[in-house]
Design an enzyme around this catalytic site. Sequence first.
Site, PDB file in Angstrom:
ATOM      1  N   SER A 197       0.657  -1.291   0.066  1.00  0.00           N
ATOM      2  CA  SER A 197       0.174  -0.060  -0.050  1.00  0.00           C
ATOM      3  C   SER A 197       0.895   1.224   0.043  1.00  0.00           C
ATOM      4  CB  SER A 197      -1.004  -0.013   1.301  1.00  0.00           C
ATOM      5  OG  SER A 197      -1.271   1.107   1.375  1.00  0.00           O
TER       6      SER A 197
ATOM      7  N   TYR B 265      -1.008  -0.110  10.432  1.00  0.00           N
ATOM      8  CA  TYR B 265      -1.125  -0.920   9.143  1.00  0.00           C
ATOM      9  C   TYR B 265      -0.248  -0.575   8.323  1.00  0.00           C
ATOM     10  CZ  TYR B 265      -3.528  -1.500   4.391  1.00  0.00           C
ATOM     11  OH  TYR B 265      -3.575  -1.774   2.947  1.00  0.00           O
TER      12      TYR B 265
ATOM     13  N   LYS C 238       2.503  -3.677   6.528  1.00  0.00           N
ATOM     14  CA  LYS C 238       2.802  -3.868   5.103  1.00  0.00           C
ATOM     15  C   LYS C 238       4.444  -3.469   4.854  1.00  0.00           C
ATOM     16  CE  LYS C 238      -1.171  -4.367   3.117  1.00  0.00           C
ATOM     17  NZ  LYS C 238      -1.621  -5.884   2.689  1.00  0.00           N
TER      18      LYS C 238
HETATM   19  N1  LIG Z   1      -8.702  -1.528  -0.966  1.00  0.00           N
HETATM   20  C1  LIG Z   1      -7.892  -0.689  -0.628  1.00  0.00           C
HETATM   21  O1  LIG Z   1      -7.913   0.643  -0.726  1.00  0.00           O
HETATM   22  C2  LIG Z   1      -6.261  -1.138  -0.570  1.00  0.00           C
HETATM   23  C3  LIG Z   1      -5.064  -0.348  -0.598  1.00  0.00           C
HETATM   24  C4  LIG Z   1      -3.885  -0.632  -0.694  1.00  0.00           C
HETATM   25  C5  LIG Z   1      -3.664  -2.107  -0.252  1.00  0.00           C
HETATM   26  N2  LIG Z   1      -4.820  -2.584  -0.065  1.00  0.00           N
HETATM   27  C6  LIG Z   1      -4.325  -4.392   0.180  1.00  0.00           C
HETATM   28  O2  LIG Z   1      -4.974  -5.182  -0.644  1.00  0.00           O
HETATM   29  C7  LIG Z   1      -5.362  -6.126  -0.109  1.00  0.00           C
HETATM   30  C8  LIG Z   1      -6.934  -6.445  -0.553  1.00  0.00           C
HETATM   31  O3  LIG Z   1      -7.741  -5.499  -0.208  1.00  0.00           O
HETATM   32  P1  LIG Z   1      -9.409  -5.371  -0.658  1.00  0.00           P
HETATM   33  O4  LIG Z   1      -9.600  -3.871  -0.479  1.00  0.00           O
HETATM   34  O5  LIG Z   1      -9.883  -6.218  -1.808  1.00  0.00           O
HETATM   35  O6  LIG Z   1      -9.708  -5.899   0.678  1.00  0.00           O
HETATM   36  P2  LIG Z   1     -10.821  -6.939   1.304  1.00  0.00           P
HETATM   37  O7  LIG Z   1     -10.932  -6.894   2.650  1.00  0.00           O
HETATM   38  O8  LIG Z   1     -12.089  -6.733   0.212  1.00  0.00           O
HETATM   39  O9  LIG Z   1     -10.226  -8.287   0.787  1.00  0.00           O
HETATM   40  C9  LIG Z   1      -9.415  -9.032   1.588  1.00  0.00           C
HETATM   41  C10 LIG Z   1      -9.811 -10.495   1.643  1.00  0.00           C
HETATM   42  O10 LIG Z   1      -9.288 -11.051   2.360  1.00  0.00           O
HETATM   43  C11 LIG Z   1      -9.966 -12.084   3.457  1.00  0.00           C
HETATM   44  N3  LIG Z   1      -9.059 -12.190   4.637  1.00  0.00           N
HETATM   45  C12 LIG Z   1      -8.570 -11.462   5.524  1.00  0.00           C
HETATM   46  N4  LIG Z   1      -7.957 -11.949   6.455  1.00  0.00           N
HETATM   47  C13 LIG Z   1      -7.840 -13.272   6.183  1.00  0.00           C
HETATM   48  C14 LIG Z   1      -7.026 -14.566   6.693  1.00  0.00           C
HETATM   49  N5  LIG Z   1      -6.421 -14.370   7.628  1.00  0.00           N
HETATM   50  N6  LIG Z   1      -7.128 -15.591   5.947  1.00  0.00           N
HETATM   51  C15 LIG Z   1      -7.844 -15.502   4.850  1.00  0.00           C
HETATM   52  N7  LIG Z   1      -8.524 -14.631   4.265  1.00  0.00           N
HETATM   53  C16 LIG Z   1      -8.538 -13.366   5.060  1.00  0.00           C
HETATM   54  C17 LIG Z   1     -11.068 -11.142   3.711  1.00  0.00           C
HETATM   55  O11 LIG Z   1     -12.141 -12.151   3.933  1.00  0.00           O
HETATM   56  C18 LIG Z   1     -11.669 -10.545   2.507  1.00  0.00           C
HETATM   57  O12 LIG Z   1     -12.258 -11.402   1.417  1.00  0.00           O
HETATM   58  C19 LIG Z   1      -5.172  -6.034   1.475  1.00  0.00           C
HETATM   59  O13 LIG Z   1      -4.089  -6.746   1.652  1.00  0.00           O
HETATM   60  C20 LIG Z   1      -5.082  -4.696   1.401  1.00  0.00           C
HETATM   61  O14 LIG Z   1      -4.309  -4.057   2.497  1.00  0.00           O
HETATM   62  C21 LIG Z   1      -6.216  -2.417  -0.343  1.00  0.00           C
END
Ligand SMILES: NC(=O)c1ccc[n+]([C@@H]2O[C@H](COP(=O)([O-])OP(=O)(O)OC[C@H]3O[C@@H](n4cnc5c(N)ncnc54)[C@H](O)[C@@H]3O)[C@@H](O)[C@H]2O)c1
Length: 354
Positions: free
Chosen positions: A124, A148, A152
């Site tokens: 991120s 957070y 990362k």
């Molecule tokens: N959406 C954003 O703004 C954003 C920005 C930067 C980075 N990210 C990173 O991208 C990744 C995905 O983000 P997203 O927006 O799709 O989030 P999201 O919460 O929609 O998806 C994450 C998924 O991981 C699953 N999950 C969480 N912990 C788990 C575990 N211990 N075991 C198995 N499954 C697990 C959740 O059920 C969910 O379906 C994350 O790592 C997040 O930190 C997201």
Amino acid sequence: MAILVTGGAGYIGSQICVDLLALNKDVVIVDDLSNSTLEVVENIELISGKKVHFFQVDLKNKIELDLVFRTFRFSEVIHLAGVKSVNDSIQNPLEYYSQNILGTIILLDCMKKNNVKKIIFSSSATVYGVPEKIPIAESAKTEPINPYGLTKLAIEQLLNALANANKDLSIVILRYFNPIGAHESGLIGEKPLSKPNNLMPFITQVAMKEREYLNVFGDDYDTKDGTGVRDYIHIADLSSGHIMALNYLDDFKGCETFNLGSGTGFSVLEIINAFQRVNGIHLNYRVVEKRKGDVAVCIADIAKAALLLNWRPNKTIEDMCKDSWKIQQMQSVALAKEEGIIIEKRKYELWIPQ
Ligand SMILES: NC(=O)c1ccc[n+]([C@@H]2O[C@H](COP(=O)([O-])OP(=O)(O)OC[C@H]3O[C@@H](n4cnc5c(N)ncnc54)[C@H](O)[C@@H]3O)[C@@H](O)[C@H]2O)c1
């Protein structure tokens, strides 16, 4: 060989799975459904007309995760599973370190044991903390200002150390800026089970009149209109960045980091205006106190991804606003049907897979 997508039922993962299936890849999802539902997996299959292998497994459950690794042969892992709220991470740092870092260590251990050498990791822009220079290049200093971001960065450091220790590994770290929008079908997109963290879900909730106002945090930043400027990237462009990163891994060894953003900044007021213009909807908003830790401007330098991954984003801010609104409407229609409420005024187009 299959591709393992951890967190594949989530917002970003589901779009990536659809795009992988369109390329005829064999896709295995591991997701504990802590922030998603099985319906997303069904919709991935509906959109693509193909089956995915789905396992409701918590990454921290070493025994179950190892079973998945022994059932399939994986060529690559795309690792998205984790928790992602900056505010929650300040309240619950232990949960964030455990979910994100411990989960990743167990995953990496399973990869090692099962001889899987390629991984793409979802990082991120939060790792940059307060940027010294805009746009932010990958070489900028990394000083996260919340737990957070620290989780990362810790994972990034671990991946770099692994690549140093084992010259056979191929690792790509992708630092996302602000993903918004949804799949054009309106069937998959951001559907947080808990309180949303990002601007767009709040905007669509205000548009649906589920919230009275949108809070705009501060209007005296040193920006074009005083509100915070962010780099928003359409989910489809973000996903295509992963596909290009997979291609890059074909003949790359080591660990390389890329920003994935649009390379353009929009202020909160510009997003509100674009949403109103594109969707013909009025949004009530009010300016409130700045949030602690928010920076004035955050924009990605995407030259490295353009050069090495041959990737460029295509979608406009109008696409982002249109698709975000569409999925919110589709969700409401589904919910209203479930609850037996007749709704006549909310229009939505049905998307038919081609
Ligand atoms: N959406 C954003 O703004 C954003 C920005 C930067 C980075 N990210 C990173 O991208 C990744 C995905 O983000 P997203 O927006 O799709 O989030 P999201 O919460 O929609 O998806 C994450 C998924 O991981 C699953 N999950 C969480 N912990 C788990 C575990 N211990 N075991 C198995 N499954 C697990 C959740 O059920 C969910 O379906 C994350 O790592 C997040 O930190 C997201």
